[in-house]
Design an enzyme around this catalytic site. Sequence first.
Site, mmCIF file in Angstrom:
data_model
loop_
_atom_site.group_PDB
_atom_site.id
_atom_site.type_symbol
_atom_site.label_atom_id
_atom_site.label_comp_id
_atom_site.label_asym_id
_atom_site.label_seq_id
_atom_site.Cartn_x
_atom_site.Cartn_y
_atom_site.Cartn_z
ATOM 1 N N ASP A 12 76.469 -41.607 -48.621
ATOM 2 C CA ASP A 12 77.675 -41.801 -49.420
ATOM 3 C C ASP A 12 78.739 -40.763 -49.089
ATOM 4 O O ASP A 12 79.927 -41.069 -49.007
ATOM 5 C CB ASP A 12 77.337 -41.729 -50.914
ATOM 6 C CG ASP A 12 76.647 -43.011 -51.387
ATOM 7 O OD1 ASP A 12 76.590 -43.975 -50.594
ATOM 8 O OD2 ASP A 12 76.165 -43.031 -52.534
ATOM 9 N N ASP A 43 78.851 -34.783 -50.243
ATOM 10 C CA ASP A 43 77.439 -34.516 -49.970
ATOM 11 C C ASP A 43 77.062 -34.840 -48.531
ATOM 12 O O ASP A 43 77.733 -35.602 -47.848
ATOM 13 C CB ASP A 43 76.562 -35.353 -50.908
ATOM 14 C CG ASP A 43 76.535 -34.747 -52.310
ATOM 15 O OD1 ASP A 43 76.676 -33.514 -52.411
ATOM 16 O OD2 ASP A 43 76.403 -35.521 -53.278
#
Length: 647
Positions: A516, A512
């Site tokens: 993270d 993504d």
Amino acid sequence: MSNEMNLPVTENYDESSIQVLEGLEAVRKRPGMYIGSTGERGLHHLVYEIVDNSIDEALAGYCDKIEVDILDDGIIKVTDNGRGIPVGINPQKGIPTVTVVFTILHAGGKFGGGGYKVSGGLHGVGASVVNALSNWLEVEVKDGKHIYKQRYEKGNIVTDLEIIGDTNETGTTVTFKPDPSIFTDTTTYDYDILLNRLREQAFLNAGIRIVLTDKRTESETLDKQDDLCFEGGIKSYVEYLLGGMKKESLINDVIYLSGSKNEETAEIALLWSTAYDNKILSFANTLHTIDGGTHEQAFRQTVTRVVNKYAHDFKKLKESTDNLKGDDIMEGLVAVVSVKLSDAQFESQTKAKLGNTSVGQLVRDIVNDQLYKFLEENPNDSKIVIDKAIAASNAREAAQKAREASRNKSGIGNKTRMPEKLTDCISNDPTKTEIYIVEGDSAGGSAVEGRNATYQAILPLWGKMLNVEKAREDKVYGNDKLTPVITALGAGIGENFDIEKLRYDKIVIMADADVDGSHIRTLLLTFFFRYMPQLIETGHVYLAQPPLYRISKGKQHFDVFTDEEKAAKVEELGAGVDVQRYKGLGEMDPEQLWETTLDPERRTFLRVNMEDAALADETFTILMGEEVEPRRKFIEDNAIYATDLDI
Ligand code: TSJ
């Protein structure tokens, strides 16, 4: 022979000459015994033997400049501005001291036989050896009144010591031409060999100025000159070594430790750098002890001991944790250990390993006291040093596990078992296949459904994403999380990496566009950089670029990758647009994933460029740090070190 300008300073000294001849004849018979070899090394060694005398004069405080000139015809000229070798008659020999220096073989030749090589740091031993091995040698001494000169050929006196002029200066000049019948390999001096050694001497003898000049008319390095003077001594040496490694220091300033006991002295300069290896140079009486010895061993052992002791005393290691290993503490260490002692004993095989135990104890005492004190007084530096050692330890263990994992899975005749989570592609043509390393199981599921099954393999990692706050890289390595990647790629790891065995043409990291995701990208890239750098060098690694928004108007859909693109598109389409934010890969359905990220016709990739390995180094080091905030920030700023766009 004598006249006003050529006054013989001595009467005839036939007797001494005979004695001389016998001594120096031995040198000519077995030159290797005295200078180590008659090859290029031995040839250069002659220069060091002469220069050492000037250095001694400088250390005694009487000389501040030494010039070394490389002249045509293999001739070397060394000049200092010291007191000048004494020209008065030596009472024992009845000839001028300077003549004694050049014609009488002094006891305990540095390379003499026997189990130990003995060198007192008393130089002057070498002048007669150089003389014996030279076609000719001339010495000029200025004593503040007169200029004296004497010439020798193959060690034999050919002119008496004569006054050739007046002067109010003092100093010594020695000019010599090595004998080509002895130095049969080569009589050509190499500028850089001399430079390296003289630079080393300038570092080891702080403040002494040595000027090397190439005056050979036919030389590529004509007029090349290096003016070597380092007020910082071995501290400067450590900085110089660091520069040569193209690494940065992890600590504020070079650490300097020193002490002496019973006529023995030890000086140590050290720092920790971002390097993964270490550079520890040790010297005894300014001789480089390539094979170390008591001083170097004491240094390594005691640094390990002191860092562990500090780490335990100040609770920098969990109590249950074992001591950090020497190798891990040594990672990134750059150090110079220099000892001086009057009866240096060297082990015979290599003649480059110090044997004296007392000086080892001296080094131990100095490092124990002073390095511990440094760590106590500089907690910021200490923390960095310990963190680096912990990181090294974790990386070493992870690499070990990874190696074992890849070895176990590639036994002969054993078809490698692919990881359970891998959904492989049908084709096994490694020039056409692609593997997507996907963040999370749900994105993995959509990718499996949306992919081109012939060429695209999907490997989901980290079923549930790790918390960036807590996920230390070493945890990731340590938990075997990367083993499926290694196995799926099929090319091994570390020294055993073989790009020929790579099972896919493109390795695509699909994560993504959030923190993270950045973390995952950086983790994987760092892992590839350290354990499979060829993968990146050969351009096999890509970052998928999933879109951030889908903008729809009627039946038209547009995927955009940035907020700017979104704004532009919304304005372009005007009223009635619908903007959908992709929350993450996990929320895309298989078709969306195909359209935006998998379809070779429509997707956008960044090809990872590792030309700038230094950047990755830096990334890795920061990632290894304990501090969450700077690490997090760095990840956000630098997560992608990809440069060129590739469709
Ligand atoms: F040894 C040598 F010939 F190779 C050599 C010695 C070569 C060169 C280039 C320089 C020297 C040298 C020796 N430079 N400076 C000296 N100093 C002495 O020999 C010296 C002078 C005075 C006294 C004293 O006690 O007054 C003592 C020494 C050893």
